[in-house]
Design an enzyme around this catalytic site. Structure first.
Site, short mmCIF file in Angstrom:
data_model
loop_
_atom_site.label_atom_id
_atom_site.label_comp_id
_atom_site.label_asym_id
_atom_site.label_seq_id
_atom_site.Cartn_x
_atom_site.Cartn_y
_atom_site.Cartn_z
N LYS A 79 0.86 -1.19 0.00
CA LYS A 79 0.00 0.00 0.00
C LYS A 79 0.89 1.23 0.00
O LYS A 79 1.91 1.28 0.71
CB LYS A 79 -0.89 -0.03 1.25
CG LYS A 79 -1.91 1.10 1.33
CD LYS A 79 -2.81 0.92 2.54
CE LYS A 79 -3.91 1.96 2.60
NZ LYS A 79 -4.84 1.73 3.73
N SER A 149 -9.66 1.70 2.88
CA SER A 149 -8.75 2.48 2.05
C SER A 149 -7.72 1.62 1.31
O SER A 149 -7.09 2.11 0.38
CB SER A 149 -8.03 3.50 2.92
OG SER A 149 -7.21 2.86 3.88
N SER A 173 -10.13 -0.60 6.97
CA SER A 173 -9.52 -0.42 5.64
C SER A 173 -8.77 -1.63 5.08
O SER A 173 -8.42 -1.64 3.90
CB SER A 173 -8.57 0.78 5.67
OG SER A 173 -9.30 1.97 5.70
#
Lengths: 463, 61
Positions: A79, A149, A173
């Protein structure tokens, strides 16, 4: 089957047996990135040359007898909140234009030490402050949101353009995009996986964890990244170890808490049916279900916002002063609003989470695992983010998904999301299993047993 | 129910917090802060007894 379609566990076994080379696997995954980018747009940056070099090195090391373990030669994505020396950490934000990380994050260090191959960085909802990841499309249905997210992390794993990835979870997330894309996401116990070198959203509720295609895969990744690092003040000493699952997990006697309040309130019927069917399956494997009542249910959302909103604003205060126009509209507004939350409300939130910790600990003396939906809905289209419930109420999408995710962020308890079915449109449904602090192995055991059983049903028609 | 912030109050509070709002941002910041506060306000009903606040401070590292 092409190499990128293997599970991490299967790929690792094939590499160990010299039936698959890390170079072959990495080329297969890079080829899959070519096929899927665009339209999925999971990746911010693809580091193909670096990946090929790392795969070649892994192949040489393994050929020389230096096989470091199951992640050696396995290509993965991070990420884009996670620092990799020499690469930008964009946080999928214009605010970070021109950034270049000087040092590796602790996660990058540990995955490199395990011999994994970096494919690149994947999209996040800007600064992890949202649950949509608008740049990225859902891997199952491109007309649906990816979730967030860690949207890029989940989509890449689901699409076969990464063998595993890391995400972060402050209010769901990891679990939300994992559920929406039909993959496995593990939010570990607060403090088990250190966060040094990861852009924070909210220090007191941020977690880093793996996203993978199977529960067993998630366990292998957790084993490489868990354990104390003194550079993260939230990191717990004396933790970590091996999280590989047993080949034949035994659920005999496992007590599964089934909430009678909160987790099944305002949940789409297909989601509820799939999760209850999964619980029934776990019972058929030897577990027994026990009804439980979730404590402090009225205060869960308020407590999360009392912590996250002001902490996120504190994280961003310099750039809010100097460059506010560089933020996306939604994130900017939440960051500005966070400055208007009184400090005493933040302290009330910190006291409430202590009450929750105490009350959930009592609850988890009566059961070993709590089973619940990961999200109340399957992935919605981007223009359908106001939900209508049968009781006539409406609910904002973000509030709805945070509702089921937040308890594990506030209590710090581990939560594993795994696919347990699909709705009539074929969209994945996730179940989350929550457990006692640092008892990830119990969650992995239950989740792995379910997966094995589920797989047998899919293949043979029999449990 | 809580009393909502006016745009002027939002500007003053933000200034006082050291993160001033740019002109034109007062109204939306006040509206979103009110939405957050509506959720957070339930905590005011709670008797916390002698429960201390959680914290990440660690004097040993």
């Amino acid at each position: 089957m092409r190499p990128h379609e293997l599970s991490l566990t299967a790929a690792a076994a094939a590499i160990a047996a010299r039936e698959l080379s890390p170079v072959e696997l990495t080329e297969s995954v890079l080829g899959r990135i070519e096929e899927t980018e665009p339209p999925l747009n999971a990746y911010v940056t693809v580091t193909g040359d670096r990946a090929r070099a790392e795969a070649t090195r892994a192949e040489q090391e393994i050929a020389a007898g230096d096989h470091r373990g199951p992640l050696h030669g396995i290509p993965m994505a991070l990420k884009d909140l996670i620092d990799v020396a020499g690469l930008p950490t964009t946080a999928s934000s214009r605010v970070r234009a021109g950034h270049r990380a000087e040092r590796d994050s602790v996660l990058t260090e540990r995955l490199a030490a395990a011999g994994s191959v970096l494919l690149g960085k994947v999209h996040t909802h800007e600064f992890a402050y949202g649950l949509i990841t608008a740049q990225t499309r859902n891997a199952v249905d491109q007309g649906r949101i990816a979730g967030g997210s860690s949207g890029g992390s989940a989509v890449a794993v689901a699409a076969g353009s990464a063998m595993f990835s890391l995400g972060t979870d402050t209010g769901g997330s990891i679990r939300v995009p994992s559920a929406f894309n039909g993959v496995v996401g593990l939010k570990p116990t607060y403090g088990l996986v250190p966060r040094h070198g990861v852009i924070p959203l909210s220090w007191s509720t941020d977690h880093v964890g793996p996203i993978a295609r199977t529960v067993a895969d998630a366990g292998l990744v957790l084993g490489a990244i868990a354990g104390h690092d003194p550079r993260d003040p939230g990191s717990v000493p004396g933790t970590g170890g091996d999280y590989a699952v047993d080949a034949e997990p035994d659920l005999t006697g496992l007590r599964i808490g089934v909430p009678v309040n909160y987790y099944f309130d305002r949940v789409r019927p297909e989601v509820e049916a799939a999760v209850r069917a999964a619980i029934t399956r776990l019972e058929s494997l030897g577990a027994h279900a026990v009804e439980v009542r979730i404590p402090q249910e009225r205060h869960i959302a308020g407590t999360l916002w009392s912590l996250v909103a002001p902490e996120a604003t504190a994280v961003h205060e310099r750039t809010l002063r100097t460059d506010p126009d560089a933020y996306g509209a939604d994130v900017r507004t939440f960051l500005e609003a966070g400055a208007l939350i009184p400090a005493v409300d933040h302290i009330r939130g910190q006291r409430m989470r202590e009450l929750m910790k105490r009350d959930w600990a009592e609850l988890l003396e009566t059961v070993d695992v709590i089973a619940a939906p990961s999200t109340p809905i399957t992935a919605p289209p981007p223009d359908a983010l106001t939900l209508e419930w049968p009781d006539g109420s409406t609910e904002d999408y973000t509030a709805a998904v945070v509702r089921l995710s937040a308890p594990a962020n506030l209590t710090g308890l581990p939560a594993l999301s795994l696919p347990v079915g699909a709705d009539a449109d074929g969209l994945p449904i996730g179940m989350q299993l929550l457990g006692r602090p640092l008892e990830e192995r119990t969650l992995l055991r239950a989740g792995h047993a379910f997966e094995l059983s589920h797989h047998r049903v899919e293949v043979t028609g029999r449990p | 129910m809580i009393n909502g912030l006016t745009p002027e109050q939002a500007a003053q509070w933000a200034e006082r917090a050291g993160i001033p709002l740019r002109p034109g941002r007062e109204e939306i910041a006040a509206a979103v802060a009110d939405g957050l506060q509506e959720s957070i306000a339930s905590l005011r009903e709670v008797d916390f007894g002698d429960m201390p606040a959680a914290g990440a401070f660690d004097a040993t590292t």
